[in-house]
Design a protein around this motif. Structure first.
Motif, PDB file in Angstrom:
ATOM      1  N   UNK A 258      -5.878   1.458  -8.022  1.00  0.00           N
ATOM      2  CA  UNK A 258      -6.694   0.277  -7.735  1.00  0.00           C
ATOM      3  C   UNK A 258      -5.939  -0.990  -8.148  1.00  0.00           C
ATOM      4  N   UNK A 259      -5.353  -0.957  -9.329  1.00  0.00           N
ATOM      5  CA  UNK A 259      -4.633  -2.120  -9.847  1.00  0.00           C
ATOM      6  C   UNK A 259      -3.367  -2.397  -9.040  1.00  0.00           C
ATOM      7  N   UNK A 260      -2.647  -1.352  -8.645  1.00  0.00           N
ATOM      8  CA  UNK A 260      -1.437  -1.553  -7.849  1.00  0.00           C
ATOM      9  C   UNK A 260      -1.764  -2.198  -6.508  1.00  0.00           C
ATOM     10  N   UNK A 261      -2.901  -1.825  -5.917  1.00  0.00           N
ATOM     11  CA  UNK A 261      -3.265  -2.307  -4.582  1.00  0.00           C
ATOM     12  C   UNK A 261      -3.881  -3.701  -4.597  1.00  0.00           C
ATOM     13  N   UNK A 262      -4.655  -4.007  -5.631  1.00  0.00           N
ATOM     14  CA  UNK A 262      -5.411  -5.265  -5.636  1.00  0.00           C
ATOM     15  C   UNK A 262      -4.913  -6.296  -6.637  1.00  0.00           C
ATOM     16  N   UNK A 263      -4.111  -5.858  -7.597  1.00  0.00           N
ATOM     17  CA  UNK A 263      -3.695  -6.761  -8.658  1.00  0.00           C
ATOM     18  C   UNK A 263      -4.768  -6.991  -9.698  1.00  0.00           C
ATOM     19  N   UNK A 264      -5.877  -6.251  -9.604  1.00  0.00           N
ATOM     20  CA  UNK A 264      -6.990  -6.401 -10.536  1.00  0.00           C
ATOM     21  C   UNK A 264      -7.460  -5.032 -11.018  1.00  0.00           C
TER      22      UNK A 264
ATOM     23  N   UNK B 237       0.822  -1.213   0.000  1.00  0.00           N
ATOM     24  CA  UNK B 237       0.000   0.000   0.000  1.00  0.00           C
ATOM     25  C   UNK B 237       0.853   1.259   0.000  1.00  0.00           C
ATOM     26  N   UNK B 238       1.876   1.288   0.825  1.00  0.00           N
ATOM     27  CA  UNK B 238       2.681   2.502   0.926  1.00  0.00           C
ATOM     28  C   UNK B 238       3.426   2.781  -0.379  1.00  0.00           C
ATOM     29  N   UNK B 239       3.980   1.738  -0.980  1.00  0.00           N
ATOM     30  CA  UNK B 239       4.715   1.929  -2.227  1.00  0.00           C
ATOM     31  C   UNK B 239       3.765   2.357  -3.347  1.00  0.00           C
TER      32      UNK B 239
ATOM     33  N   UNK C 141       1.717   6.647  -7.010  1.00  0.00           N
ATOM     34  CA  UNK C 141       0.570   7.478  -7.386  1.00  0.00           C
ATOM     35  C   UNK C 141       0.838   8.947  -7.077  1.00  0.00           C
ATOM     36  N   UNK C 142       1.521   9.233  -5.978  1.00  0.00           N
ATOM     37  CA  UNK C 142       1.848  10.614  -5.627  1.00  0.00           C
ATOM     38  C   UNK C 142       2.755  11.242  -6.683  1.00  0.00           C
ATOM     39  N   UNK C 143       3.772  10.495  -7.123  1.00  0.00           N
ATOM     40  CA  UNK C 143       4.649  11.012  -8.179  1.00  0.00           C
ATOM     41  C   UNK C 143       3.850  11.353  -9.432  1.00  0.00           C
ATOM     42  N   UNK C 144       2.966  10.429  -9.822  1.00  0.00           N
ATOM     43  CA  UNK C 144       2.183  10.646 -11.044  1.00  0.00           C
ATOM     44  C   UNK C 144       1.237  11.830 -10.873  1.00  0.00           C
ATOM     45  N   UNK C 145       0.586  11.933  -9.703  1.00  0.00           N
ATOM     46  CA  UNK C 145      -0.333  13.045  -9.455  1.00  0.00           C
ATOM     47  C   UNK C 145       0.402  14.381  -9.522  1.00  0.00           C
ATOM     48  N   UNK C 146       1.607  14.438  -8.988  1.00  0.00           N
ATOM     49  CA  UNK C 146       2.387  15.681  -9.052  1.00  0.00           C
ATOM     50  C   UNK C 146       2.733  16.035 -10.496  1.00  0.00           C
TER      51      UNK C 146
END
Length: 464
Positions: free
Chosen positions: A362-368, A266-268, A273-278
């Motif tokens: 969503x995909x990074x966290x769940x694999x789906x 989750x943290x990674x 996502x933070x990098x992309x949002x910035x």
């Protein structure tokens, strides 16, 4: 089945307005009595009425050709039971438009006779008065490997690569990847002694002067972006028949490749996502919307930093034109926002990128992925109408605050999402620093928490 409607559908595929798989599903549904091809195209939101009318008109004045055997015919000669099947060899027919039907014309009108007399050859099946067709060129345009043409128009570059040569001012080192619009090479800029990623567009990718000028303007706008989470554009130019642009070469791999082998903690996932949002917030401040955020367009360098690449420099140059005409789909379907899936160009904006980044998270966290379907029609319907599941419903270990962040990104109406990529970045920073985020978790998760608290209260009372 109505022949002209089937040809209009095939023409929509050739113009990249409809995915080939979606047309196959429509044809199968129509054969099964589920509606006409036109009805299914409209019902699925794949085309607007105006665009469909234009395609039907073009189909009515077209010829069809079989790249496999060279047969050419007029629409009225086709069998209604299988209008896209070659009556001679059973291969798939392609639609060849006249110059009046489309601008620019999709295919040439013919080729000179090998006799040298100036007379044009006509296949024995070609009806009297019909223009003969260059099936070799048509096959190349459709991506067929049956002929010896150069579908991407980059043979010169491939030959230089094989010979270890130079295409001034670049020394080609290796091919990094290829797609429908062209090829990406690792190259060295010989005058700057700098390694770059060189993207060479296929011949004719930007067919009109207007498209080329828009492409140049968009690259120039991208070149103004200066942010640590955006892959910078270096050069834009033209070599022979091929436009090209270069980007900084990132030492790393795409997030898409990462997710093929691992699921991120989750943290990674929040850090990426933070990098992309910035990076998105910086681009949005410059008036640039990506429109195709997905794992393959996010690079992760060896230090773990995420960078955005491929800001629609090519496909949006002519996809923008297609959207203007027809409201057709633009973007990678699984990561499309509802407004993109509906073809609502007027609603596309920064919050469309926020939605797509929510799908990636969503995909990074769940694999789906939040939505999956067998056909593009079903997928579009789900994206537009079905509420996205809570990521915690697939991966219960996801922290509630991150669950809330994802749910907010994936809301159907743009105004219900984060107002900007910067606002999303602020919540991701709060999560990473252990502070409460500004949004609430999904209703399903709140109900579970409330129910659990109620059960615990009853147990305490019962024990007393």
């Amino acid at each position: 089945m109505n022949v002209l409607e089937a040809l209009a559908g095939q023409l929509a595929v050739q113009r990249q307005l409809v995915a080939p798989a979606a047309l196959e599903q429509i044809l199968a549904t129509s054969r099964g009595g589920g509606g006409t091809v036109s009805q299914l195209l409209l019902r699925g939101g794949l085309l607007g009425r105006e665009a469909l009318g234009q395609l039907l008109a073009a189909a009515a004045t077209s010829q069809v050709v079989c790249p496999a055997c060279g047969l050419s015919a007029l629409p009225q000669q086709l069998a209604a039971a299988a209008p896209l099947d070659c009556p001679r060899c059973g291969g798939r027919l392609l639609v060849a438009e006249t110059e009046e039907a489309t601008s620019p014309p999709s295919f040439p009108a013919g080729r000179p006779s090998s006799s040298g007399s100036g007379r044009r050859d006509r296949h024995p099946f070609t009806p009297h008065g019909a223009s003969p067709l260059d099936t070799r060129r048509i096959a190349a345009a459709s991506g067929s490997a049956r002929f010896d043409g150069d579908p991407t128009g980059t043979m010169r570059f491939r030959r230089a690569l094989k010979e270890g040569g130079t295409v001034v001012p670049f020394e080609l080192l290796e091919e990094l990847g290829r797609g429908g619009m062209g090829v990406v090479y690792k190259a060295r800029h010989t005058t700057r002694d700098e390694l770059v990623a060189l993207k060479v567009l296929r011949s004719g990718a930007l067919a009109s002067k207007k498209q080329r000028k828009r492409f140049e303007r968009e690259v120039q706008a991208m070149a103004r972006l200066d942010h640590p989470n955006v892959v910078p554009v270096r050069d834009v130019g033209r070599l022979g028949d091929n436009e090209y642009f270069t980007m900084a070469l990132v030492d790393g791999r795409s997030l898409g490749d990462v997710l093929k082998t691992e699921r991120l903690p989750a943290r990674r996932a929040a850090e990426v996502a933070l990098d992309v949002a910035r990076g998105l917030e910086h681009a949005h401040q410059e008036g640039i919307v990506h429109r195709d955020i997905k794992p393959d367009n996010i690079l992760v360098d060896r230090g773990g930093r995420a960078l955005i690449t491929d800001f629609g420099l090519v496909h949006d140059t002519d996809a923008e034109e297609r959207l203007t005409r027809s409201g057709a789909l633009v973007g990678t379907p699984y990561y499309m926002s509802p407004e993109q899936a509906r073809g609502r160009r007027d609603l596309l904006g920064p919050q469309s990128d926020v939605y797509a980044l929510g799908v990636v998270l969503f995909q990074m966290l769940s694999g789906q992925l939040p939505f999956r379907a067998e056909t593009q029609l079903e997928l579009v319907e789900k994206i537009v109408k079905t509420p996205a599941p809570a990521v915690s419903s697939l991966e219960p270990s996801v922290p509630s605050d991150l669950d809330a962040v994802v749910a907010t990104c994936l809301r159907k109406r743009p105004d219900d999402r984060y107002p900007s990529a910067g606002a999303l970045a602020a919540d991701l920073e709060r999560f990473l620093h252990g502070r409460p985020v500004s949004v609430r978790p999904p209703r399903s998760r709140r109900l579970v928490v409330v129910a659990g608290a109620a059960v615990a209260t009853l147990l305490v009372l019962g024990g007393g």
